[in-house]
Design a protein around this motif. Structure first.
Motif, PDB file in Angstrom:
ATOM      1  N   SER A 148       7.609  -6.110   4.376  1.00  0.00           N
ATOM      2  CA  SER A 148       6.258  -5.566   4.526  1.00  0.00           C
ATOM      3  C   SER A 148       5.875  -5.486   6.001  1.00  0.00           C
ATOM      4  O   SER A 148       5.339  -4.459   6.465  1.00  0.00           O
ATOM      5  N   MET A 151       7.685  -2.666   7.713  1.00  0.00           N
ATOM      6  CA  MET A 151       7.097  -1.370   7.403  1.00  0.00           C
ATOM      7  C   MET A 151       5.816  -1.155   8.204  1.00  0.00           C
ATOM      8  O   MET A 151       5.560  -0.043   8.704  1.00  0.00           O
ATOM      9  N   HIS A 156       2.534   1.829  10.726  1.00  0.00           N
ATOM     10  CA  HIS A 156       1.084   1.630  10.613  1.00  0.00           C
ATOM     11  C   HIS A 156       0.446   0.850  11.759  1.00  0.00           C
ATOM     12  O   HIS A 156      -0.662   0.328  11.585  1.00  0.00           O
ATOM     13  N   LEU A 184      11.795  -0.399   1.539  1.00  0.00           N
ATOM     14  CA  LEU A 184      10.443   0.080   1.264  1.00  0.00           C
ATOM     15  C   LEU A 184       9.920  -0.364  -0.093  1.00  0.00           C
ATOM     16  O   LEU A 184       8.720  -0.610  -0.257  1.00  0.00           O
ATOM     17  N   LYS A 185      10.811  -0.481  -1.085  1.00  0.00           N
ATOM     18  CA  LYS A 185      10.360  -0.959  -2.395  1.00  0.00           C
ATOM     19  C   LYS A 185       9.877  -2.395  -2.307  1.00  0.00           C
ATOM     20  O   LYS A 185       8.828  -2.747  -2.862  1.00  0.00           O
ATOM     21  N   GLN A 188       6.489  -2.568  -0.364  1.00  0.00           N
ATOM     22  CA  GLN A 188       5.325  -2.212  -1.175  1.00  0.00           C
ATOM     23  C   GLN A 188       5.019  -3.285  -2.211  1.00  0.00           C
ATOM     24  O   GLN A 188       3.851  -3.608  -2.466  1.00  0.00           O
ATOM     25  N   ARG A 189       6.067  -3.856  -2.796  1.00  0.00           N
ATOM     26  CA  ARG A 189       5.877  -4.872  -3.838  1.00  0.00           C
ATOM     27  C   ARG A 189       5.139  -6.093  -3.295  1.00  0.00           C
ATOM     28  O   ARG A 189       4.324  -6.697  -3.994  1.00  0.00           O
ATOM     29  N   MET A 191       3.199  -6.168  -0.551  1.00  0.00           N
ATOM     30  CA  MET A 191       2.011  -5.832   0.224  1.00  0.00           C
ATOM     31  C   MET A 191       0.758  -6.167  -0.578  1.00  0.00           C
ATOM     32  O   MET A 191       0.651  -5.809  -1.755  1.00  0.00           O
ATOM     33  N   ARG A 196      -2.643  -2.337   0.916  1.00  0.00           N
ATOM     34  CA  ARG A 196      -2.004  -1.105   0.454  1.00  0.00           C
ATOM     35  C   ARG A 196      -3.029   0.033   0.365  1.00  0.00           C
ATOM     36  O   ARG A 196      -2.752   1.171   0.753  1.00  0.00           O
ATOM     37  N   MET A 200      -3.114   3.634   2.485  1.00  0.00           N
ATOM     38  CA  MET A 200      -3.153   4.935   1.808  1.00  0.00           C
ATOM     39  C   MET A 200      -4.256   5.824   2.372  1.00  0.00           C
ATOM     40  O   MET A 200      -4.206   7.045   2.241  1.00  0.00           O
TER      41      MET A 200
END
Length: 242
Positions: A148, A151, A156, A184-185, A188-189, A191, A196, A200
Protein backbone atom coordinates in the motif's frame (compact mmCIF):
# COMPACT_ATOMS: atom_id res chain seq x y z
CA UNK A 1 -31.28 14.61 7.15
CA UNK A 2 -29.63 12.33 4.58
CA UNK A 3 -30.46 8.65 4.34
CA UNK A 4 -28.84 5.71 2.52
CA UNK A 5 -30.23 2.21 2.78
CA UNK A 6 -30.86 1.40 6.44
CA UNK A 7 -28.92 4.41 7.77
CA UNK A 8 -29.33 8.12 8.33
CA UNK A 9 -26.85 10.87 9.22
CA UNK A 10 -27.32 13.87 11.45
CA UNK A 11 -25.26 16.48 13.28
CA UNK A 12 -24.70 16.01 17.02
CA UNK A 13 -27.11 18.30 18.86
CA UNK A 14 -26.29 17.73 22.52
CA UNK A 15 -23.61 16.72 24.98
CA UNK A 16 -25.23 13.29 25.06
CA UNK A 17 -24.74 12.99 21.29
CA UNK A 18 -21.09 14.02 21.61
CA UNK A 19 -20.44 11.50 24.36
CA UNK A 20 -22.03 8.75 22.27
CA UNK A 21 -19.62 9.65 19.46
CA UNK A 22 -16.67 9.67 21.86
CA UNK A 23 -17.70 6.28 23.23
CA UNK A 24 -17.86 4.76 19.74
CA UNK A 25 -14.47 6.29 18.96
CA UNK A 26 -13.00 4.67 22.05
CA UNK A 27 -14.43 1.32 20.99
CA UNK A 28 -13.06 1.66 17.46
CA UNK A 29 -9.64 3.03 18.37
CA UNK A 30 -8.96 1.41 21.75
CA UNK A 31 -11.12 -1.73 21.76
CA UNK A 32 -13.53 -0.94 24.59
CA UNK A 33 -16.62 1.25 25.01
CA UNK A 34 -16.13 1.79 28.75
CA UNK A 35 -14.47 5.20 28.30
CA UNK A 36 -14.57 8.25 26.05
CA UNK A 37 -12.09 9.18 23.33
CA UNK A 38 -11.93 12.97 23.55
CA UNK A 39 -9.48 15.79 22.92
CA UNK A 40 -9.24 19.59 22.81
CA UNK A 41 -10.52 19.70 19.22
CA UNK A 42 -13.95 18.28 20.01
CA UNK A 43 -15.45 21.60 21.25
CA UNK A 44 -14.54 23.44 18.03
CA UNK A 45 -15.71 20.77 15.57
CA UNK A 46 -19.04 19.81 14.03
CA UNK A 47 -19.74 16.15 14.80
CA UNK A 48 -21.66 13.83 12.47
CA UNK A 49 -23.48 10.70 13.64
CA UNK A 50 -24.62 7.90 11.33
CA UNK A 51 -27.33 5.75 12.89
CA UNK A 52 -29.39 2.74 11.97
CA UNK A 53 -32.87 4.06 11.14
CA UNK A 54 -34.86 1.29 12.80
CA UNK A 55 -32.97 1.05 16.08
CA UNK A 56 -31.09 4.33 16.44
CA UNK A 57 -27.88 2.33 16.87
CA UNK A 58 -24.80 4.51 16.29
CA UNK A 59 -22.62 2.93 13.61
CA UNK A 60 -20.23 5.66 12.41
CA UNK A 61 -18.96 9.08 13.48
CA UNK A 62 -16.64 11.78 12.20
CA UNK A 63 -16.03 15.46 12.82
CA UNK A 64 -15.38 18.54 10.66
CA UNK A 65 -13.14 21.50 11.51
CA UNK A 66 -13.54 24.47 9.11
CA UNK A 67 -10.59 26.74 8.30
CA UNK A 68 -10.79 29.96 6.30
CA UNK A 69 -7.56 29.20 4.44
CA UNK A 70 -3.95 28.12 4.71
CA UNK A 71 -3.15 30.80 7.27
CA UNK A 72 -5.27 28.79 9.73
CA UNK A 73 -3.66 25.41 9.04
CA UNK A 74 -1.79 25.52 12.36
CA UNK A 75 -5.15 25.20 14.15
CA UNK A 76 -5.77 21.77 12.67
CA UNK A 77 -5.38 18.41 14.37
CA UNK A 78 -2.98 17.31 11.63
CA UNK A 79 -0.62 20.20 12.39
CA UNK A 80 0.38 18.41 15.60
CA UNK A 81 2.02 15.69 13.49
CA UNK A 82 2.97 17.30 10.17
CA UNK A 83 4.92 20.43 9.31
CA UNK A 84 2.39 22.14 7.05
CA UNK A 85 4.06 25.45 6.20
CA UNK A 86 3.75 24.65 2.48
CA UNK A 87 -0.03 24.95 2.84
CA UNK A 88 0.15 28.39 4.48
CA UNK A 89 -0.18 29.93 1.01
CA UNK A 90 -3.36 28.01 0.14
CA UNK A 91 -6.02 30.66 -0.44
CA UNK A 92 -9.26 28.68 -0.51
CA UNK A 93 -11.52 27.51 2.29
CA UNK A 94 -10.51 24.23 3.92
CA UNK A 95 -12.12 21.64 6.16
CA UNK A 96 -10.38 18.96 8.17
CA UNK A 97 -12.26 15.69 8.46
CA UNK A 98 -11.15 13.71 11.50
CA UNK A 99 -11.82 10.92 13.96
CA UNK A 100 -13.68 8.94 11.31
CA UNK A 101 -14.57 5.48 12.58
CA UNK A 102 -17.19 2.78 12.15
CA UNK A 103 -18.49 0.31 14.69
CA UNK A 104 -16.22 -2.77 14.50
CA UNK A 105 -19.22 -5.02 13.81
CA UNK A 106 -20.51 -2.93 10.90
CA UNK A 107 -19.16 -3.42 7.37
CA UNK A 108 -22.05 -2.15 5.22
CA UNK A 109 -20.71 0.02 2.34
CA UNK A 110 -23.84 2.17 2.62
CA UNK A 111 -22.34 3.66 5.78
CA UNK A 112 -19.28 4.95 3.93
CA UNK A 113 -21.47 6.19 1.07
CA UNK A 114 -23.60 8.13 3.53
CA UNK A 115 -20.53 9.61 5.19
CA UNK A 116 -19.29 10.87 1.82
CA UNK A 117 -22.74 12.23 1.01
CA UNK A 118 -22.70 14.27 4.22
CA UNK A 119 -19.16 15.50 3.53
CA UNK A 120 -20.13 16.43 -0.04
CA UNK A 121 -23.09 18.45 1.23
CA UNK A 122 -20.83 20.22 3.73
CA UNK A 123 -18.22 21.01 1.06
CA UNK A 124 -20.84 22.41 -1.33
CA UNK A 125 -22.69 24.45 1.29
CA UNK A 126 -19.48 26.02 2.63
CA UNK A 127 -17.59 26.53 -0.65
CA UNK A 128 -14.73 24.34 0.57
CA UNK A 129 -11.78 24.00 -1.82
CA UNK A 130 -9.58 21.57 0.13
CA UNK A 131 -10.71 18.60 2.22
CA UNK A 132 -7.96 17.05 4.32
CA UNK A 133 -7.28 14.77 7.26
CA UNK A 134 -5.11 11.98 8.66
CA UNK A 135 -5.92 8.64 7.02
CA UNK A 136 -5.07 5.78 9.35
CA UNK A 137 -3.81 2.24 8.95
CA UNK A 138 -4.55 -0.03 11.92
CA UNK A 139 -1.51 -0.85 14.06
CA UNK A 140 2.01 0.59 13.95
CA UNK A 141 3.89 -2.10 12.00
CA UNK A 142 4.57 -0.69 8.54
CA UNK A 143 5.62 -4.13 7.29
CA UNK A 144 1.93 -5.06 7.13
CA UNK A 145 1.29 -2.39 4.49
CA UNK A 146 4.39 -2.20 2.31
CA UNK A 147 2.49 -2.71 -0.94
CA UNK A 148 0.00 0.00 0.00
CA UNK A 149 2.77 2.43 0.87
CA UNK A 150 4.64 1.60 -2.33
CA UNK A 151 1.50 2.36 -4.34
CA UNK A 152 1.08 5.67 -2.51
CA UNK A 153 4.72 6.48 -3.36
CA UNK A 154 4.26 5.69 -7.05
CA UNK A 155 0.83 7.21 -7.71
CA UNK A 156 -0.45 9.51 -4.99
CA UNK A 157 2.21 11.77 -3.47
CA UNK A 158 1.19 15.37 -2.84
CA UNK A 159 2.26 18.05 -5.32
CA UNK A 160 5.61 19.45 -4.21
CA UNK A 161 4.09 22.87 -3.53
CA UNK A 162 1.78 21.38 -0.87
CA UNK A 163 3.93 18.49 0.40
CA UNK A 164 3.89 18.17 4.23
CA UNK A 165 7.26 17.88 5.93
CA UNK A 166 8.29 15.71 8.87
CA UNK A 167 7.40 16.93 12.36
CA UNK A 168 6.46 13.87 14.44
CA UNK A 169 9.26 12.11 16.35
CA UNK A 170 8.51 8.70 14.84
CA UNK A 171 7.75 8.34 11.12
CA UNK A 172 8.04 5.80 8.31
CA UNK A 173 9.52 7.53 5.25
CA UNK A 174 7.99 5.23 2.66
CA UNK A 175 8.73 7.48 -0.32
CA UNK A 176 12.49 7.15 0.18
CA UNK A 177 12.82 3.84 2.03
CA UNK A 178 10.80 1.55 -0.22
CA UNK A 179 12.32 0.25 -3.43
CA UNK A 180 10.07 -2.62 -4.54
CA UNK A 181 7.21 -2.39 -7.02
CA UNK A 182 3.83 -2.84 -5.33
CA UNK A 183 1.48 -5.75 -5.79
CA UNK A 184 -1.59 -3.65 -6.65
CA UNK A 185 -4.12 -6.24 -5.48
CA UNK A 186 -2.45 -6.47 -2.06
CA UNK A 187 -2.07 -2.70 -1.96
CA UNK A 188 -5.81 -2.18 -2.48
CA UNK A 189 -6.76 -4.99 -0.10
CA UNK A 190 -4.79 -3.44 2.78
CA UNK A 191 -5.69 0.17 2.06
CA UNK A 192 -8.10 1.68 4.62
CA UNK A 193 -11.54 2.23 3.02
CA UNK A 194 -11.55 5.94 3.79
CA UNK A 195 -8.13 6.43 2.21
CA UNK A 196 -9.20 4.40 -0.81
CA UNK A 197 -12.14 6.77 -1.24
CA UNK A 198 -9.88 9.83 -0.98
CA UNK A 199 -7.63 8.43 -3.69
CA UNK A 200 -10.55 7.66 -6.03
CA UNK A 201 -11.36 11.38 -5.87
CA UNK A 202 -7.85 12.39 -6.88
CA UNK A 203 -6.53 12.69 -3.34
CA UNK A 204 -2.83 12.93 -2.48
CA UNK A 205 -0.78 12.02 0.57
CA UNK A 206 2.35 12.96 2.51
CA UNK A 207 5.60 11.17 1.65
CA UNK A 208 5.80 9.63 5.13
CA UNK A 209 3.51 7.99 7.66
CA UNK A 210 3.35 9.03 11.29
CA UNK A 211 3.72 6.24 13.85
CA UNK A 212 1.06 7.10 16.45
CA UNK A 213 1.55 4.80 19.43
CA UNK A 214 -1.24 6.45 21.42
CA UNK A 215 -3.87 5.73 18.76
CA UNK A 216 -2.14 2.49 17.63
CA UNK A 217 -2.13 3.65 14.02
CA UNK A 218 0.07 4.64 11.14
CA UNK A 219 -1.40 7.66 9.40
CA UNK A 220 -0.68 9.77 6.34
CA UNK A 221 -1.72 13.34 5.72
CA UNK A 222 -4.32 13.20 2.95
CA UNK A 223 -5.75 16.02 0.87
CA UNK A 224 -8.41 16.31 -1.81
CA UNK A 225 -8.62 19.48 -3.89
CA UNK A 226 -12.28 19.76 -4.77
CA UNK A 227 -11.63 21.18 -8.25
CA UNK A 228 -9.52 18.10 -9.07
CA UNK A 229 -12.25 15.54 -8.35
CA UNK A 230 -13.17 13.81 -11.63
CA UNK A 231 -16.52 15.14 -12.97
CA UNK A 232 -18.13 11.69 -12.98
CA UNK A 233 -17.15 11.20 -9.33
CA UNK A 234 -18.58 14.63 -8.44
CA UNK A 235 -21.89 13.73 -10.08
CA UNK A 236 -22.03 10.45 -8.18
CA UNK A 237 -21.30 12.12 -4.84
CA UNK A 238 -23.87 14.85 -5.39
CA UNK A 239 -26.47 12.31 -6.43
CA UNK A 240 -26.13 10.81 -2.95
CA UNK A 241 -27.14 14.13 -1.39
CA UNK A 242 -30.34 14.47 -3.43
Amino acid sequence: MLQQGRYQVRIAASEKDLQAAQRLRHLAFHGTADALDCDDFDPICTHYLIEECSSGRLVCVFRMLPLTGGADIGRSYAAQYYELSALHEYQGRMVEMGRFCMHPEVHDPDVLRLAWAAMTAYVDENNVELLFGCASFSGTDANNYLDSFAMLRDRHLAPKRWLPKVKAPSVFRFATRLRHRPNLKLAQRHMPPMLRSYLMMGGWVSDHAVVDEKMNTLHVFTGVEIKAIPPARKRLLRALTA
